[in-house]
Design a protein around this motif. Structure first.
Motif, PDB file in Angstrom:
ATOM      1  N   THR A 132      -0.320  16.919  11.361  1.00  0.00           N
ATOM      2  CA  THR A 132       0.508  16.594  12.516  1.00  0.00           C
ATOM      3  C   THR A 132      -0.373  16.168  13.694  1.00  0.00           C
ATOM      4  OG1 THR A 132       0.447  18.850  13.377  1.00  0.00           O
ATOM      5  CG2 THR A 132       2.234  18.311  11.819  1.00  0.00           C
ATOM      6  N   PRO A 133       0.206  15.423  14.630  1.00  0.00           N
ATOM      7  CA  PRO A 133      -0.560  15.076  15.833  1.00  0.00           C
ATOM      8  C   PRO A 133      -1.081  16.312  16.572  1.00  0.00           C
ATOM      9  CG  PRO A 133       1.386  13.697  15.673  1.00  0.00           C
ATOM     10  CD  PRO A 133       1.507  14.746  14.588  1.00  0.00           C
ATOM     11  N   ALA A 134      -0.294  17.388  16.597  1.00  0.00           N
ATOM     12  CA  ALA A 134      -0.724  18.614  17.285  1.00  0.00           C
ATOM     13  C   ALA A 134      -1.956  19.207  16.610  1.00  0.00           C
ATOM     14  CB  ALA A 134       0.414  19.632  17.316  1.00  0.00           C
ATOM     15  N   LEU A 135      -1.938  19.285  15.281  1.00  0.00           N
ATOM     16  CA  LEU A 135      -3.100  19.827  14.562  1.00  0.00           C
ATOM     17  C   LEU A 135      -4.303  18.919  14.745  1.00  0.00           C
ATOM     18  CD1 LEU A 135      -4.501  21.833  12.712  1.00  0.00           C
ATOM     19  CD2 LEU A 135      -3.514  20.603  10.746  1.00  0.00           C
ATOM     20  N   TYR A 136      -4.101  17.623  14.636  1.00  0.00           N
ATOM     21  CA  TYR A 136      -5.222  16.702  14.802  1.00  0.00           C
ATOM     22  C   TYR A 136      -5.833  16.815  16.197  1.00  0.00           C
ATOM     23  CZ  TYR A 136      -8.299  12.792  14.980  1.00  0.00           C
ATOM     24  OH  TYR A 136      -9.428  12.040  15.139  1.00  0.00           O
ATOM     25  N   ALA A 137      -4.987  16.893  17.233  1.00  0.00           N
ATOM     26  CA  ALA A 137      -5.494  17.000  18.600  1.00  0.00           C
ATOM     27  C   ALA A 137      -6.355  18.244  18.769  1.00  0.00           C
ATOM     28  CB  ALA A 137      -4.329  17.025  19.601  1.00  0.00           C
ATOM     29  N   THR A 138      -5.912  19.338  18.192  1.00  0.00           N
ATOM     30  CA  THR A 138      -6.671  20.588  18.291  1.00  0.00           C
ATOM     31  C   THR A 138      -7.987  20.475  17.548  1.00  0.00           C
ATOM     32  OG1 THR A 138      -4.594  21.799  18.420  1.00  0.00           O
ATOM     33  CG2 THR A 138      -6.567  23.080  17.911  1.00  0.00           C
TER      34      THR A 138
ATOM     35  N   LEU B 203      -2.289  22.962  19.366  1.00  0.00           N
ATOM     36  CA  LEU B 203      -1.998  24.282  18.804  1.00  0.00           C
ATOM     37  C   LEU B 203      -2.947  25.330  19.373  1.00  0.00           C
ATOM     38  CD1 LEU B 203      -1.660  23.298  15.028  1.00  0.00           C
ATOM     39  CD2 LEU B 203       0.205  23.722  16.636  1.00  0.00           C
ATOM     40  N   PRO B 204      -2.510  26.598  19.377  1.00  0.00           N
ATOM     41  CA  PRO B 204      -3.429  27.667  19.752  1.00  0.00           C
ATOM     42  C   PRO B 204      -4.529  27.819  18.696  1.00  0.00           C
ATOM     43  CG  PRO B 204      -1.149  28.457  19.669  1.00  0.00           C
ATOM     44  CD  PRO B 204      -1.173  27.079  19.088  1.00  0.00           C
ATOM     45  N   VAL B 205      -5.656  28.360  19.135  1.00  0.00           N
ATOM     46  CA  VAL B 205      -6.794  28.617  18.241  1.00  0.00           C
ATOM     47  C   VAL B 205      -7.072  30.109  18.269  1.00  0.00           C
ATOM     48  CG1 VAL B 205      -9.253  28.209  17.861  1.00  0.00           C
ATOM     49  CG2 VAL B 205      -7.771  26.327  18.595  1.00  0.00           C
ATOM     50  N   GLU B 206      -7.161  30.718  17.077  1.00  0.00           N
ATOM     51  CA  GLU B 206      -7.474  32.137  16.963  1.00  0.00           C
ATOM     52  C   GLU B 206      -8.860  32.293  16.346  1.00  0.00           C
ATOM     53  OE1 GLU B 206      -4.250  34.182  14.995  1.00  0.00           O
ATOM     54  OE2 GLU B 206      -2.917  33.830  16.717  1.00  0.00           O
ATOM     55  N   VAL B 207      -9.733  32.960  17.099  1.00  0.00           N
ATOM     56  CA  VAL B 207     -11.103  33.208  16.653  1.00  0.00           C
ATOM     57  C   VAL B 207     -11.174  34.623  16.121  1.00  0.00           C
ATOM     58  CG1 VAL B 207     -13.485  33.487  17.433  1.00  0.00           C
ATOM     59  CG2 VAL B 207     -12.119  31.557  18.257  1.00  0.00           C
ATOM     60  N   MET B 208     -11.642  34.751  14.874  1.00  0.00           N
ATOM     61  CA  MET B 208     -11.788  36.050  14.241  1.00  0.00           C
ATOM     62  C   MET B 208     -13.258  36.248  13.884  1.00  0.00           C
ATOM     63  SD  MET B 208      -8.348  35.776  11.990  1.00  0.00           S
ATOM     64  CE  MET B 208      -8.412  33.993  11.998  1.00  0.00           C
ATOM     65  N   GLY B 209     -13.956  36.995  14.743  1.00  0.00           N
ATOM     66  CA  GLY B 209     -15.368  37.254  14.517  1.00  0.00           C
ATOM     67  C   GLY B 209     -15.549  38.481  13.652  1.00  0.00           C
ATOM     68  N   GLY B 210     -16.221  38.316  12.518  1.00  0.00           N
ATOM     69  CA  GLY B 210     -16.460  39.443  11.622  1.00  0.00           C
ATOM     70  C   GLY B 210     -15.173  40.042  11.097  1.00  0.00           C
ATOM     71  N   LEU B 211     -14.236  39.208  10.660  1.00  0.00           N
ATOM     72  CA  LEU B 211     -12.931  39.663  10.171  1.00  0.00           C
ATOM     73  C   LEU B 211     -13.101  40.658   9.026  1.00  0.00           C
ATOM     74  CD1 LEU B 211      -9.806  39.405  10.171  1.00  0.00           C
ATOM     75  CD2 LEU B 211     -10.090  37.481   8.579  1.00  0.00           C
TER      76      LEU B 211
END
Length: 165
Positions: free
Chosen positions: A5-11, A91-99
């Motif tokens: 999607t355009p939203a995913l590509y933009a992110t 879209l929002p981005v979720e960072v998971m460090g050391g999940l």
């Protein structure tokens, strides 16, 4: 590949170059965005990044003005990480460090395993291989993840199509 999607590509267009520059350890996109990039027909509500704890700190500093301070991830009894959620165009981005994942026998690190690069209009997006994505999603055990894994498994079992000229 399914439709990006355009939203995913933009992110992705905004974050992928920064990740290649600022992350020291191997990192990758996981979850629904990775499944879509691998060819599964899934919806994508956010971009999940699996990074090291140190790289999560670096991204939290880099993207501090984009951070959603009041967001709490779901399933805290099942997942834990050095977590932050960021607002980006698209879209929002979720960072998971050391999940880490707790399946009932204590906390275990979530490892991406073998990575593959998906080319997307000049972007090199690392995602776990198809087999690794299936393994990770099935280990999460949530209904939405099991459904994504099934869609990825269908791709991996699909017969090769020979295109005649």
């Amino acid at each position: 590949m399914s439709h990006v999607t355009p939203a995913l590509y933009a992110t992705l267009a905004e974050i992928i170059p920064e990740l290649h520059v600022h992350c020291v350890e191997p990192w990758c996109v996981i979850g629904s965005a990775a499944a879509l990039l691998a060819g599964a027909d899934v919806g994508v509500a956010d971009v999940d990044l699996l990074v090291s704890r140190g790289d999560a700190d670096a991204l939290m500093a880099l993207w501090a003005d984009r951070r959603e301070s009041i967001y709490e991830p779901a399933d805290g009894e099942r997942f834990r990480s050095h977590f932050a959620r960021f607002r980006f165009p698209g879209l929002p981005v979720e960072v998971m460090g050391g999940l880490e994942l707790n399946q009932g026998a204590g906390w275990k690190p979530v490892a991406a395993g073998r990575l593959t690069l998906v080319g997307l209009n000049g972007l090199a997006v690392p995602v776990p291989s198809l087999e690794e994505q299936i393994r990770i999603l099935e280990s999460f055990g949530r209904e939405k993840d099991v459904q994504r894994a099934a869609k990825l498994r269908a791709i991996s079992l699909a017969p090769l199509r020979i295109i005649q000229p």
